[in-house]
Design an enzyme around this catalytic site. Structure first.
Site, short mmCIF file in Angstrom:
data_model
loop_
_atom_site.label_atom_id
_atom_site.label_comp_id
_atom_site.label_asym_id
_atom_site.label_seq_id
_atom_site.Cartn_x
_atom_site.Cartn_y
_atom_site.Cartn_z
N GLY A 46 -12.21 19.34 -8.87
CA GLY A 46 -13.03 19.63 -9.40
C GLY A 46 -13.11 20.50 -10.80
N GLN A 51 -14.14 26.88 -17.46
CA GLN A 51 -12.80 26.54 -17.42
C GLN A 51 -12.51 25.98 -18.88
OE1 GLN A 51 -12.50 24.73 -13.36
NE2 GLN A 51 -10.26 25.54 -13.65
N CYS A 91 -5.80 25.99 -8.42
CA CYS A 91 -6.80 25.94 -9.54
C CYS A 91 -6.25 25.84 -10.94
CB CYS A 91 -7.34 27.43 -9.80
SG CYS A 91 -8.63 27.50 -11.07
N LEU A 92 -6.91 24.69 -11.67
CA LEU A 92 -6.30 24.32 -12.78
C LEU A 92 -6.07 25.29 -14.02
CD1 LEU A 92 -8.29 20.97 -13.40
CD2 LEU A 92 -5.98 21.15 -12.75
N HIS A 133 -15.63 27.17 -4.77
CA HIS A 133 -14.62 27.71 -5.74
C HIS A 133 -14.95 27.40 -7.22
CE1 HIS A 133 -10.10 27.25 -7.40
NE2 HIS A 133 -10.94 26.62 -8.33
N GLU A 134 -15.62 26.27 -7.29
CA GLU A 134 -16.51 26.09 -8.51
C GLU A 134 -17.43 26.96 -9.31
OE1 GLU A 134 -14.19 24.38 -10.31
OE2 GLU A 134 -13.44 23.18 -8.72
N HIS A 137 -16.08 30.10 -10.39
CA HIS A 137 -16.01 30.06 -12.02
C HIS A 137 -17.19 30.45 -12.76
CE1 HIS A 137 -11.59 28.62 -12.19
NE2 HIS A 137 -11.98 27.81 -11.17
#
Ligand code: GNR
Ligand code: NI
Length: 180
Positions: A46, A51, A91-92, A133-134, A137
């Site tokens: 995702g 981000q 997480c990226l 999660h997204e 963000h």
């Protein structure tokens, strides 16, 4: 198509709240396409626009093992949720750190797709975790915010070390070595 740069914790830009998309036009579709390219290249399941330092409410997801189920969520809203489940997350924007987070087990989300059409979708398992999660963000929230303050301190230390090891300046070192 272009690959976007991903911000890393504790970058303050990850804390900005994203604004709703007003119309799904060519510019938004370009962002969506670039986000998919970036997400697949980084082997993430995702990506939230935040981000990539784009503060609009856009999410790309693909939780399929083959990476052949792209899902685009613009202006997403959770309209129903039930249960709770603990799942290990990564997480990226927080590279090389994984920990358990508790989230709603099943959700129903309403969003706009890449064509500008509103849809609703039921999700559970990894997809439900990923959508939540997204969506965090887009609110400037990271999964590490749910951890104890001791763990959060450790994560920050780890990120400092990671940044030093992956600093852009490190690319100049081989040239110095060649001179000696
Ligand atoms: O690639 C990712 N994997 C992942 C695993 C468990 C829970 C959430 C995620 S999302 C993450 C990519 C990312 O950072 N998205 O914001
Ligand atoms: Ni993330």
């Amino acid at each position: 198509m272009a690959r976007l740069n991903i911000l890393h914790h504790p970058d303050p830009r990850l804390r900005k709240k994203a604004a709703p998309v007003e119309a799904v036009d060519a510019q938004i579709r370009q962002i969506v396409d670039d986000m998919f390219e970036t997400m697949y290249a980084a082997q993430g399941i995702g990506l939230a626009a935040t981000q990539a330092n784009i503060h609009q409410r856009i999410i790309t997801i693909d939780v399929a093992e083959k990476g052949n189920e792209p899902l685009c969520l613009i202006n997403p809203e959770i309209i129903q949720q039930e249960g709770s489940v603990e799942h290990e997350e990564g997480c990226l924007s927080v590279p090389d750190y994984y920990d358990k987070v508790t989230r709603a087990e099943r959700i129903r989300v309403r969003a706009i797709d890449r064509d500008g059409n509103t849809y609703e979708k039921d999700a559970d398992g990894l997809l439900a975790v990923c959508i939540q999660h997204e969506m965090d963000h887009l609110e400037g929230k990271l999964f590490v915010d749910y951890l104890s303050s001791l763990k959060q301190q450790r994560v920050r230390k780890k990120m400092e070390k990671w940044e030093k090891e992956h600093a852009k300046g490190a690319a100049r070192k081989p040239a110095q070595a060649a001179a000696g």
